[in-house]
Design a protein around this motif. Structure first.
Motif: not given
Length: 117
Positions: A29-36
């Motif tokens: 979730f953290d990597i996805a949020a960083l990409i967003i």
């Protein structure tokens, strides 16, 4: 999603143990949020402020989770520093975080797997 919010609720908790699933779901979730955040920064032209704000806000919860993950293996949180060793350190830290935790209580507390089961 509760894996992510549970880690944020334990904002700066460095004691106890964390399951492998809790760790990797938070990382996902953290990597996805960083990409967003990076995409939003690019669209708004504010690069890198939103990305940096999010990264700083989740640094302590992520650090606490990584330390609790190492506690689940029976290792001290200081083992995170092994990641500073070039090439080999990062690989070893990846192996440690992917290893199943101790099934029995250890010096850091009871098994989180037994608590959730």
């Amino acid at each position: 999603m509760h894996y992510y919010t549970d880690v944020l609720k334990k904002y700066a908790v460095f004691s106890g143990r964390a399951r492998r699933q809790e760790y990797w779901m938070f990382v996902l979730f953290d990597i996805a949020a960083l990409i967003i955040a990076a995409i939003i920064d690019g669209v708004l032209g504010t690069s890198p402020w939103i990305y940096l704000l999010y990264a700083v806000a989740t640094f302590l919860p992520g650090l606490g989770l990584a330390i609790r993950r190492l506690h689940d293996l029976g290792k001290s949180g200081w083992w995170l520093l092994i990641g500073l060793v070039p090439l080999v350190g990062g690989i070893w830290l990846l192996v440690l975080t992917a290893t199943e935790g101790q099934p029995n209580p250890n010096q850091y507390g009871p098994s989180p797997k037994a608590v959730h089961a």
